[in-house]
Design an enzyme around this catalytic site. Structure first.
Site, short mmCIF file in Angstrom:
data_model
loop_
_atom_site.label_atom_id
_atom_site.label_comp_id
_atom_site.label_asym_id
_atom_site.label_seq_id
_atom_site.Cartn_x
_atom_site.Cartn_y
_atom_site.Cartn_z
N HIS A 162 0.83 -1.21 0.00
CA HIS A 162 0.00 0.00 0.00
C HIS A 162 0.86 1.26 0.00
CE1 HIS A 162 -3.02 2.97 1.03
NE2 HIS A 162 -2.28 3.33 2.06
N HIS A 167 1.05 4.82 -2.57
CA HIS A 167 1.46 6.20 -2.34
C HIS A 167 2.65 6.63 -3.18
CE1 HIS A 167 -1.32 7.48 0.77
NE2 HIS A 167 -1.24 6.27 1.28
N GLU A 208 -6.53 9.19 -0.75
CA GLU A 208 -6.64 7.75 -0.49
C GLU A 208 -7.69 7.08 -1.37
OE1 GLU A 208 -4.80 5.75 1.13
OE2 GLU A 208 -3.81 6.83 2.75
N SER A 227 -3.88 0.39 -4.49
CA SER A 227 -3.20 -0.75 -3.85
C SER A 227 -4.15 -1.87 -3.45
CB SER A 227 -2.43 -0.28 -2.62
OG SER A 227 -3.31 0.33 -1.69
#
Length: 297
Positions: A162, A167, A208, A227
């Site tokens: 993730h 990111h 997000e 992700s």
């Protein structure tokens, strides 16, 4: 409202100095003593890190490397179908390895020339003020552990997949990285917990779990979607709403399920103007006025 503690397995240090990661009863690795010891060891490395130290290297096992290879291949295929053009361009520039888990200094070396962001280790949960505040120095706190090998396409908590595939690929875009930096600058101006939670919620529904319309299709740019092997297939079924800072900052939602409501921008420029613009002017007073206005509306 956003409850960050539910995202990470708690990490504690005993009186003897031993570091323990407390996995939930539903975690795929909860009954695997080798995995649990592994998690404790990786967390201890992160907790012993001090700014200025060399970034800790994890000697990943063959099982962990195989998890990375499986997930990298699957997510690369899904990104081509579902990710926004801005993300795909960042991915191409960043060039993350698919054959091995990159160490944090390897991620940093690739990111710094693109957006100035560097990675530092996190054992698990980082307090909101520290996590978001560090964006002002273009620093991202990242876990280094990998999900359990029995379920490579699932994790109940953020792991290195993730943090890096989600990111880092996002941060490879200077446009998105600039929004992160505005988040960090905003944190320095905030004093109240209410405003900090509001900021975290807006970040959740943008960086997000944000989506954007491109050439008639809804595509994702949020790291949580980028992700997630499962949710990236389902986000187009969510109720899509236009960007609305008040709604995004005050929404009540369940982080353990796919998000039923997402906020869809019409372009990357709109994300910069609406989300980035909000973070660039956010203060405790701005949030308080927003809350008061909607109470009397």
């Amino acid at each position: 409202m956003f409850n960050e503690a539910q995202l990470y397995s708690p990490v504690t240090t005993g009186t003897d100095g031993d570091v323990t990661v407390h996995l939930s009863d539903e975690h795929p690795g909860v009954h695997d003593q080798v995995y649990r010891a592994r998690r404790n060891s990786i967390a201890a490395m992160a907790m012993s890190y001090r700014p200025g130290d060399p970034l800790p290297h994890v000697d990943y096992t063959d099982e962990e490397q195989e998890v990375w290879r499986i997930v990298s291949a699957e997510l690369a295929r899904k990104h081509r179908k579902y990710a926004s053009a801005e993300v795909l361009a960042g991915e191409e520039r960043l060039g993350l390895p698919t054959d091995h888990i990159p160490q944090l200094d390897e991620v940093t070396a690739k990111l710094v020339p693109l957006s100035g962001f560097q990675y530092v280790p996190a054992a698990g949960l980082v307090p909101l003020r520290q996590f978001f505040g560090s964006f002002a120095q273009r620093t991202f706190h990242s876990t280094q552990y990998i999900r359990h090998h029995s379920a490579p396409l699932y994790t109940p908590e953020p792991d290195a997949i993730h943090e890096i595939i989600g990111h880092a690929n996002q941060l490879a875009s200077p446009r998105f990285a600039a929004i992160y930096a505005e988040v960090g600058a905003a944190v320095a101006r905030l004093e109240t917990e209410a405003a900090l939670k509001f900021l975290a919620n807006v970040f959740w529904f943008s960086m997000e779990f944000g989506v954007v319309r491109e050439q008639g299709e809804v595509r994702c740019y949020g790291a949580g979607l980028l992700s997630s092997y499962g949710e990236i297939e389902e986000f187009r079924s969510a109720q899509l709403r236009p960007l609305n800072i008040h709604e995004m900052g005050t929404a009540v939602y369940d982080i353990t399920h796919y998000q039923p409501v997402l906020y869809c921008a019409e372009s990357i420029s709109e994300i910069e103007d609406v989300v980035g613009g909000f973070f660039s002017t956010m203060t405790d007073e701005v949030v308080a006025r927003d809350q008061a206005a909607h109470r009397t509306a």
